[in-house]
Enzyme design. Structure first.
Site, PDB file in Angstrom:
ATOM      1  N   THR A  71      39.175  44.582  38.920  1.00  0.00           N
ATOM      2  CA  THR A  71      38.416  45.508  39.771  1.00  0.00           C
ATOM      3  C   THR A  71      37.588  44.710  40.787  1.00  0.00           C
ATOM      4  OG1 THR A  71      38.194  46.835  37.762  1.00  0.00           O
ATOM      5  CG2 THR A  71      36.860  47.505  39.644  1.00  0.00           C
ATOM      6  N   HIS A 130      49.674  43.839  36.621  1.00  0.00           N
ATOM      7  CA  HIS A 130      49.461  43.070  35.388  1.00  0.00           C
ATOM      8  C   HIS A 130      50.776  42.462  34.893  1.00  0.00           C
ATOM      9  CE1 HIS A 130      45.405  44.477  35.129  1.00  0.00           C
ATOM     10  NE2 HIS A 130      45.667  45.685  34.705  1.00  0.00           N
TER      11      HIS A 130
END
Ligand code: A3P
Length: 318
Positions: A71, A130
């Site tokens: 983030t 990811h």
């Protein structure tokens, strides 16, 4: 979290039947795909990403294991790249989660559409993922695009992931105890795990292709966000000018993207991702060494040794 649509793609359905399955920490499933544990919601999007993504040399890929500072990296990258487009006061970060500004390929871009038209996106396109390095679409690895990877020490990541998984649980799913989470983590059974293999994949890519792959550590960024923001801008091909530095632009970006600032914005306190996950789940306490409040020193040492052994000889320490 939305229900996965029934998949009509034969090839994918056949593949899914062959994959080992485990229970994820939030009660959903994990599939062992190409050596990593892929959460059930992401498996089809990952497959589509691999089949359809066409990298452009100007693309930026923000890669990470979950809960390692994704983030933050999204906020910093977006702000660096758009610093002449918006004043700090007008930054879309005031009203949009960093995840709304930089989409994940596996949770956003390919979630509902297996072949979205990404050519219309403004340049440079920024995507997050990811997916381990070895499973990225070959066009990413063969093109000139830039990848920024962020990782974090395993013990803090485990604790962060455990808290996050508790927040993702739906309905009557029994909460996973930290002991169970610890066991699973040590066996690599967590979203996009095993941890050490994930980190090593990007570490080696960084050694092989340093101009294309930047390797960052959460702890280093916490210690000196100014230098890392500068370094990130250089890597992204848009270094800060001496004038910008003098005017305090780097400090302003660091302040805007800081945990304290983002956490308190209304959008991150009360907003939700399209999946229903509250934005607040991405901002817990942002501390280095938070494991100390949760894990016994002997458990932490056990995990650290385990990771150290896997990383030995690579030149990487975490
Ligand atoms: P904690 O759970 O330890 O607080 P990710 O963004 O990869 O999902 O990682 C989330 C972790 O990064 C959480 O850690 C979260 O609090 C922390 N984090 C989120 N935004 C941050 C920021 N701007 N600066 C530092 N840490 C941040």
């Amino acid at each position: 979290v939305p229900q996965e649509e029934p998949c009509k793609d034969d090839e994918f359905q056949k593949l899914l039947l062959t994959l080992p399955e485990e229970r994820n920490w939030d009660g959903t499933s994990l599939y062992l795909y190409q050596g990593f544990w892929c959460p059930s919601i992401a498996i089809k999007p990952v497959f589509s990403f691999q089949q359809h993504f066409q990298a452009l040399g100007s693309d930026l890929i923000l890669a990470s294991t979950p809960k390692s500072g994704t983030t933050w990296l999204k906020a910093l990258t977006f702000s660096i790249l758009n610093r002449t487009r918006y004043t700090l006061n007008d930054s879309p970060l005031h009203t949009t989660s960093p995840h709304g500004l930089v989409p994940f390929v596996e949770f956003d871009v390919y979630l509902k559409n297996k072949s979205p038209n990404l050519m219309l996106l403004p340049s440079p396109r920024i995507f997050a993922t990811h997916v381990p390095y070895g499973s990225l679409p070959s066009s990413i690895k063969e093109s000139n695009c830039r990848i920024v990877y962020v990782c974090r020490n395993a013990v803090d990541q485990l604790i962060s992931y455990w808290h996050f998984a508790l927040k993702l649980r739906r309905g009557n799913v029994k909460p996973l105890s930290l002991d169970e989470g610890f066991e699973k983590f040590c066996h690599g059974v967590h979203s996009f795990g095993p941890f050490a293999e994930h980190v090593l994949g990007y570490w080696k890519a960084n050694l092989d292709r340093p101009k294309n792959v930047l390797f960052l550590k959460y702890e280093d960024m916490k210690e000196d966000v100014f230098s890392h923001t500068k370094r990130l801008a250089e890597f992204l091909g848009c270094p800060f000018s001496a004038m910008e530095e003098k005017q305090g632009v780097i400090q302003e970006i660091c302040g805007l993207c800081s945990f304290e600032n983002l956490k308190d914005l209304e959008v991150n306190k009360s907003g939700k991702r399209p999946s229903g996950v509250p934005n607040s789940a991405f901002f817990r306490n942002g501390k280095v060494g938070d494991w100390g409040d949760h894990l016994s020193p002997s458990k932490a040492e056990y995990l650290e040794k385990l990771i150290e052994e896997k990383l030995s000889g690579s030149g990487l320490t975490l």
